[in-house]
Structures are given as C-alpha cells and as structure tokens.
Motif scaffolding. Sequence first.
Motif, PDB file in Angstrom:
ATOM      1  N   UNK A 321      27.079  49.473  56.679  1.00  0.00           N
ATOM      2  CA  UNK A 321      27.847  48.667  56.033  1.00  0.00           C
ATOM      3  C   UNK A 321      27.520  48.137  55.040  1.00  0.00           C
ATOM      4  N   UNK A 322      28.326  47.152  54.516  1.00  0.00           N
ATOM      5  CA  UNK A 322      27.478  47.057  53.347  1.00  0.00           C
ATOM      6  C   UNK A 322      26.339  46.372  52.863  1.00  0.00           C
ATOM      7  N   UNK A 323      25.932  46.236  51.517  1.00  0.00           N
ATOM      8  CA  UNK A 323      24.598  45.595  51.689  1.00  0.00           C
ATOM      9  C   UNK A 323      24.737  44.030  51.181  1.00  0.00           C
ATOM     10  N   UNK A 331      30.029  39.627  66.697  1.00  0.00           N
ATOM     11  CA  UNK A 331      29.742  40.241  68.129  1.00  0.00           C
ATOM     12  C   UNK A 331      31.142  41.425  68.053  1.00  0.00           C
ATOM     13  N   UNK A 332      31.782  41.090  67.539  1.00  0.00           N
ATOM     14  CA  UNK A 332      33.120  41.681  67.355  1.00  0.00           C
ATOM     15  C   UNK A 332      33.007  42.859  66.198  1.00  0.00           C
ATOM     16  N   UNK A 333      31.415  42.866  65.271  1.00  0.00           N
ATOM     17  CA  UNK A 333      32.012  44.154  64.555  1.00  0.00           C
ATOM     18  C   UNK A 333      31.660  45.013  64.665  1.00  0.00           C
ATOM     19  N   UNK A 334      30.975  45.534  65.790  1.00  0.00           N
ATOM     20  CA  UNK A 334      30.996  47.217  66.345  1.00  0.00           C
ATOM     21  C   UNK A 334      32.173  47.659  66.685  1.00  0.00           C
ATOM     22  N   UNK A 335      33.711  47.007  66.874  1.00  0.00           N
ATOM     23  CA  UNK A 335      34.718  47.176  67.443  1.00  0.00           C
ATOM     24  C   UNK A 335      35.379  47.113  65.993  1.00  0.00           C
ATOM     25  N   UNK A 336      34.831  46.307  65.502  1.00  0.00           N
ATOM     26  CA  UNK A 336      35.603  46.093  63.682  1.00  0.00           C
ATOM     27  C   UNK A 336      35.839  47.454  63.713  1.00  0.00           C
ATOM     28  N   UNK A 353      25.230  52.639  63.021  1.00  0.00           N
ATOM     29  CA  UNK A 353      25.188  52.545  65.176  1.00  0.00           C
ATOM     30  C   UNK A 353      23.493  51.897  65.275  1.00  0.00           C
ATOM     31  N   UNK A 354      22.879  52.246  64.969  1.00  0.00           N
ATOM     32  CA  UNK A 354      21.037  51.650  65.279  1.00  0.00           C
ATOM     33  C   UNK A 354      21.315  50.098  64.929  1.00  0.00           C
ATOM     34  N   UNK A 355      22.205  48.786  63.639  1.00  0.00           N
ATOM     35  CA  UNK A 355      22.087  48.325  63.296  1.00  0.00           C
ATOM     36  C   UNK A 355      22.434  47.802  64.156  1.00  0.00           C
ATOM     37  N   UNK A 356      24.004  48.109  64.025  1.00  0.00           N
ATOM     38  CA  UNK A 356      24.989  46.988  65.694  1.00  0.00           C
ATOM     39  C   UNK A 356      24.838  47.650  66.826  1.00  0.00           C
ATOM     40  N   UNK A 357      23.745  48.367  67.384  1.00  0.00           N
ATOM     41  CA  UNK A 357      23.498  48.063  69.144  1.00  0.00           C
ATOM     42  C   UNK A 357      22.773  47.474  69.106  1.00  0.00           C
ATOM     43  N   UNK A 358      21.464  47.624  68.077  1.00  0.00           N
ATOM     44  CA  UNK A 358      20.665  46.572  68.791  1.00  0.00           C
ATOM     45  C   UNK A 358      20.261  44.899  68.423  1.00  0.00           C
ATOM     46  N   UNK A 359      21.432  44.802  67.176  1.00  0.00           N
ATOM     47  CA  UNK A 359      20.658  42.899  66.509  1.00  0.00           C
ATOM     48  C   UNK A 359      22.696  42.642  66.160  1.00  0.00           C
ATOM     49  N   UNK A 360      23.729  43.377  67.085  1.00  0.00           N
ATOM     50  CA  UNK A 360      24.975  42.850  67.703  1.00  0.00           C
ATOM     51  C   UNK A 360      24.062  41.936  69.253  1.00  0.00           C
ATOM     52  N   UNK A 361      25.715  40.489  68.559  1.00  0.00           N
ATOM     53  CA  UNK A 361      25.630  40.206  70.605  1.00  0.00           C
ATOM     54  C   UNK A 361      26.684  40.575  71.149  1.00  0.00           C
ATOM     55  N   UNK A 362      26.071  40.147  72.642  1.00  0.00           N
ATOM     56  CA  UNK A 362      27.460  41.511  73.185  1.00  0.00           C
ATOM     57  C   UNK A 362      28.316  40.639  73.278  1.00  0.00           C
ATOM     58  N   UNK A 363      29.499  40.650  73.396  1.00  0.00           N
ATOM     59  CA  UNK A 363      30.574  40.071  73.790  1.00  0.00           C
ATOM     60  C   UNK A 363      31.234  39.125  75.065  1.00  0.00           C
ATOM     61  N   UNK A 364      31.144  38.047  74.428  1.00  0.00           N
ATOM     62  CA  UNK A 364      31.438  37.034  75.938  1.00  0.00           C
ATOM     63  C   UNK A 364      32.310  37.494  76.663  1.00  0.00           C
ATOM     64  N   UNK A 390      31.799  59.236  70.662  1.00  0.00           N
ATOM     65  CA  UNK A 390      30.528  59.399  71.296  1.00  0.00           C
ATOM     66  C   UNK A 390      29.403  59.100  70.312  1.00  0.00           C
ATOM     67  N   UNK A 391      29.237  59.029  69.299  1.00  0.00           N
ATOM     68  CA  UNK A 391      28.968  57.361  68.632  1.00  0.00           C
ATOM     69  C   UNK A 391      27.639  56.681  69.416  1.00  0.00           C
ATOM     70  N   UNK A 392      28.894  55.830  69.684  1.00  0.00           N
ATOM     71  CA  UNK A 392      28.915  54.430  70.520  1.00  0.00           C
ATOM     72  C   UNK A 392      28.574  54.145  71.649  1.00  0.00           C
ATOM     73  N   UNK A 393      28.373  56.125  72.551  1.00  0.00           N
ATOM     74  CA  UNK A 393      28.235  56.058  73.630  1.00  0.00           C
ATOM     75  C   UNK A 393      26.320  56.437  73.750  1.00  0.00           C
ATOM     76  N   UNK A 394      26.364  57.390  72.151  1.00  0.00           N
ATOM     77  CA  UNK A 394      24.694  57.525  72.323  1.00  0.00           C
ATOM     78  C   UNK A 394      24.000  56.845  71.874  1.00  0.00           C
TER      79      UNK A 394
END
Length: 792
Positions: A321-323, A331-336, A353-364, A390-394
């Motif tokens: 992720x950029x600064x 919520x689409x950022x993990x997919x992007x 990945x940790x930021x995407x998992x903990x801070x992004x909202x779930x998709x509707x 694999x990274x997304x799954x972890x």
Amino acid sequence: MTDVVDVAARRLDLAGTRAFGTAGSGRDRRVRLADFNREWLQGLWEEATRGQRLDWVALAAVGSVGRGDAGPLSDYDLVLLHDGRTLDAGEITRLADRMWYPIWDAGVRLDHSVRTVSQCRTVAADDLTAAVGLLDISPVAGDAEVVAAARATVSHDWRANARKRLPQLTEAMAQRHHRHGDLAQSIEPELKEAHGGLRDMTVLNALAEAWLADRPRGEVDAAYAVLLDVRDAVHVVTGRGRDRLSRDDHDAVAALLGHDDADDLLAEVSNAGRAIAYALDGTARRAGQSQRARVLRVGPRRPQMSPLGYGLFESDGEVVLGPGRLVDSDPHLPLRAAVLAARANLPIAPTTLENLATRCADLPTPWSPLARGLFSDLLAAGPGLVTVWEGLDQQGIIERWLPEWAAVRSRPQRNAVHRHTVDRHLIETVVHATGLLRGVGRADLLLLAALLHDIGKIPGARDHSLAGAPIAEAVMRRLGHHDADVRVVTSLVREHLTLIELATRRDHADPRTVDAASTAVGGDREQFELLLALTEADAVAAGPKAWTDWRAALLGQLATAVRARLDPAAPAVGEAEPAVVPHALVLELASGEPHVVVVPSGGSYRIDIADRDRLGLFADTAGLLAAEGLVVRTAVLRTVDGVAVNEWHVESPSGAEPEQERLARGLTRLASGDRGPLGLLERRRQFAARPSGTSTIGTPGQPRALVVPGASTEATVLEVRAQDRPGLLHELGMTFAKAGVSVRSAHIATYAGQTLDTFYVTDFSGRLLDPSKVAQVVAAIIDTCDGAPPRP
C-alpha cells in the motif's frame, strides 16, 4: 550411575500416552523431557569430572536438546567445549570418553564433538549447517561462560558475514525443499526437512539472528508446536525416533492427539506446514531486501516504489500500500490488490495483507458487479494466483469471501493420482483452466466451476460431486450471479467427472454413451464445451497420472461424437469410426493376413489392428503385445461385419518402436494355432515387479467385475477393476474365450496401476448373455484377476 533400562523407560514414560490430550500438554511434556535430559546429562558430567570444578570446560547441547524441544526419542547433539589450556589433549580425550560411552550404553543416538571456542568459530565459517546449529548452543553442565563465549562469537560472525551466508542459506534451503517436498501437500509428510517443517523454524531463527528480518510470532509458533506434538506422537507410537508421519501411523497418531480421524490430523499438519512455509518465504524475502539495502546504501535509502494503480505499488518484489492510502473506504481493495499482485506474479507484503484483512469492510451480499468482475479477473490471472491466494488465505480473507472454503482447507486426498490437498487442487485447476479460456463462450463460468468443482469433498460426503452442487449454488448466489449462470456452474460441479468416466469406460460408438454425455449438459453445446474444458483442467491439475496422452485422446474422441450430436450441422473434427469396414480393407484381410499399422503418438504409440474376427483374437492380440514388452495404456476395440477393428495405445519401456511386420507375423502364427509368439510372456510375468511388504494399508482391495445395466442394447457390458500386471489382458481374453464369449468392443485403460476396463460382450452368435452366463463370466473374471492365469 543411572542404569540403561531406567533411562530409556523414563524418556518414554515422560512422553507416554498419559502425557497427551490435555491443554498445554505439549509444552509441559517437552519441559519435562528437557529437564530430564539435562538432569541426566548433568549427572553423567558429575561422574565424568569426579566432582571437580573445571574452569573453561563445559558440556553444551545444540539442535533440539539445545533448544529444549527434543522429542521422546530424539538424538543428543553434544559438544565438549574447552579453552585448550585447562586440560591437555589426553585429559580432554579421556573426559570425552567418560561422557560419551555411558550415553551410547544407554542406547541414545549421539552426535558428538570436542572443540575449543576458536574451533567452533572455524567450523561455523566453513560449514553452513554447523553454523546454523551452533546459533542454538546452550550450556548443560560445567562452566557456562565458555558456552556463552562460543555462542557470542558464532553469532557475531553470523551477523558480520550475512551478506555471504544468506545466498548459501537460501540455496541449501531450496535444495532441501526439493528433496523432501512440501509438507503441506504430502500424505506422508516429512515433519523435519520438508518445506514448512521443523528445520525451517531454525532457519527463521537464523535469519532473525543475522538481524536481517524480524521473524513472525503467534501463529507460526503455534504451528511449530503442532508439528512438535505430531513428531512426539510418532516417536511414541512407533517406538523409533522418526520424523516422517507414515500412512501406517496415521490412525494411531490421530488417536493419541485426540483427533476424530486421520484426515483431521493431516489437515492440522498441513495447516501448520503452510503457516511455517509462508512465514519462512516472507522472512527470506525481507532478509534479501535488507541485505540489498546494506549493499547498496550510500546514505539514507528511500524505498523504490513502482505504481500499480489504486494506491498500490511494487516495492522490493512485493505489492504494498502506498503512503496515505485510505484502506477503510474501499471494500474492494483486497480484490484490487490481489488482481494486481497475481497479474504481476508478486506476493502481497504481509503488512499490507494484515491491513487489508483488519481494516477493510466486508463486501455486501450479494456482491456487486464490480466485485464479481474483480473476482473473475483474479481467477484469470494465471500462475501468479497460487502465491497470492495463499497469502489471502493465511490472513483469513478467503474465508470472508467464501466461508465454504474452511471445510476443504488443507483437506488431504487419499487418491494416488492427486498430488495436492483439496484446496490447493482447486486453485491449480483454476490456473490450468486459464489456458483453455479461448475455447469457451463464458470464461468466468469456467473459472468459477474450476474453483468450486471439488468443494463437496467435505467430511462425511459420499459423492463429492452431488454434495458439492448445492454448495456451489449457494456460493454463486452469494456472489450475485443470475439464475441461468447459477444453474450452469451448479451443473458443471455436479457433472465434472461424467465426461472422463464415459471417455475411459464406455464405447464411444454406442449411441447411449453419446446420449449420456449430451444429457449431462442438457443438450447445450456451450455448456458441453465448458464441461470439457473443466474435465481437462481438473485432470491436469491432479497430476501426470490423471492426464495422459491416451486419456486425452479418448476424451477427444468422445468430444467429437458429442459435438456431432449437439451440432450436427457443424463439420466434425476427425470423423468417428466408420460403421462399415472399407472395401479395400476387406480385400486385404481376405488374403488371411492381418492389417497392422504403428503410429508414433507423443512418446507412446497407437497400433491399429484389423483382422477377421475369431474366438480368442482379443486374448491373442493382448498376449502378443505383452510378450513384445509393450505396456497397454488404453485400447478401443470394435467388431464390424465380422471384422475386428482395434486401436491400441501402448508404451514401449525399452524405447524400441513396435515393428508392425513382426506384430502381423505374430498374429498370423497365433491364428494358425502356433503359440510360439507368446513364449516370452511367461518370462515377463516372472520378472515383473511385485509389491513389497505384507501390509494391506493403502492397497486397492479385491478385484471387481460388475455388470453395467442399461449401457447398451446390443451387448452385455462388464466393467473390470483390478491391479494391473503384465499379461492380464491376455488372461482376461483367455477367460472370455474359454467361456465362449465374444468381445464385440472394449475400452481398456490403466490408471495409477489399476485397470479400468469395460468390455461389450455377447455369446458367439451375437446375443446378449443370459443371467446365468453373466454370473459364470463375472466369477471367472474375478478368479483370473485374483489368481493364476487360465491356460489355453
């Protein structure tokens, strides 16, 4: 001194069955074992030194004993350290003997050495394995200061020489992983040396010791504890210091560790191996980044970041992720991020990945068209999908998208043709399906079907295709697909085994075979092309035993027939076998000589044989091919107007191309009653490899012969499953001939050492077999597969 029996008994007692099954038992058990090991060794030291205090002389441990996580039957790796001055060479040798011999007498495996601090430094400089081991050196008895000096010296040199040692460590690690495979994907995992095994934790610690990267904690430590528990259980149930979890020990180890069944155990082991492998791979990348930064740094170093779009960048071989990128708003950022990373064949950085998992909202729910489009793009990304998924799954992101994924995550497959766990096989199928997208109208539906085709391989499922269909339907509706698309993918999941089974076990020229294939896709040509592509991708992903030239050829033949049925106006690619034997061939056979043509076919051979039909022709042909040293992989045999028109696909282990003139002469001699051409067959049977051992675990069981009802209106259809062996087809042919049964057509296949043969048979007057005759023939077939071959 403690006697031999007490030492061995005490070690096993401390790790016996009573030490398993309670919370924290693994940690407490290893603490007790570590305490015993040190107390026993300290007692030996006291006796060996006769109670003297020897300055700068000590007994130290490396390896698992040094780390305090040794198993019940782990060996001891000990070092007698000294300064080279306190005791002379003779005294040191005698002291070593007084230490080592009692350990050997106790039956404990021992790796030992005698070194000064300077020698430890020299050995570590010359031997990478020794260097990594000495990083864990710890005092057992004697002067602890000399051990601390050795450890400090080796650690200092390790950090100072990290630039040179890291490439060596990376290469050695890659070679070890190549030899021992991926722990997470093995049905008999090597718990120590495989990728994701116990030794990889020592590599993680070594990288951290070099100050090149911080090593992950939490989940990876829990995974390490799981593997230690399994290793300890293997020691207990086998009574040996093994590091491999073999098939024979699955049930006992699972019971000892409190699992409901062996598959649950293997899933836990796979998850642990994946966590360690993922941590190691990421830490090794960051260590490489750190090393490059040290080498290139001239003043403050700013990271080089290449923009990828959507606030994401490539930096040091990872997607980050950029600064200032706002994570919470999209919520689409993990997919992007996943799409960009997979297309670039780069991993997503763990912190990102940790930021995407903990801070992004779930998709509707249901998903938006944008989310569906991004998900399809991700599945179509190609080989880069494997690492990114694999990274997304972890990080748990996959389960947020597909809750059903949890049920197949790391599930083992006890099928010889499968090389991956269920979830990894699904991803590999998607990757292989991307090479087939241009042959179908709806690429997105093919990829979704590839992702979901084995989603029904869950505990308790008897038929995973049927179990998976409603699961796939639920996933498709959650993703927001239209009803028509839901029906197509659901049908593809339910029927994903239909085409390969029809292709390898049924007569393609029989109208009912084509009817069955057409019915599976509801008579829809586009859906058939989707199912055909899914069938190929599934087989290729399973492994080389599931997708071969001859299986591909059979599937292609069936596809030609089905396409002609579904779209008769379209020109067929390769005409099906003619219903009438060409007149020229009839004239050729009138001379009494068989027609034989050998055609090379991508490392194997297709042998076309035509001859006047006679009782025993099938047996003679199969026997002749076996006598010539040819291995039959598949065959399609038909009888048309009294002429046998047969196609055999064979391999030649010797590398010699089959001689068509020799085969023709052999068939002519056999037709005249001369059995000479079969002379080598018995010798080949005698020298054929036989399975070793007497264990029945993992064996296919008894041969099976069964009637396939309704498969044909013109012949009785018999399916035979048995362990393949040289000459088996000849023996089956002799069985049919002795029973007075004519083989009108046959489909022969060898699959992972097992025959999957389908015979269309009649009596010699061309009628279906009556029930009593069927029972007689089935019994004879089973006897033939299970016993001595029939004699002519």
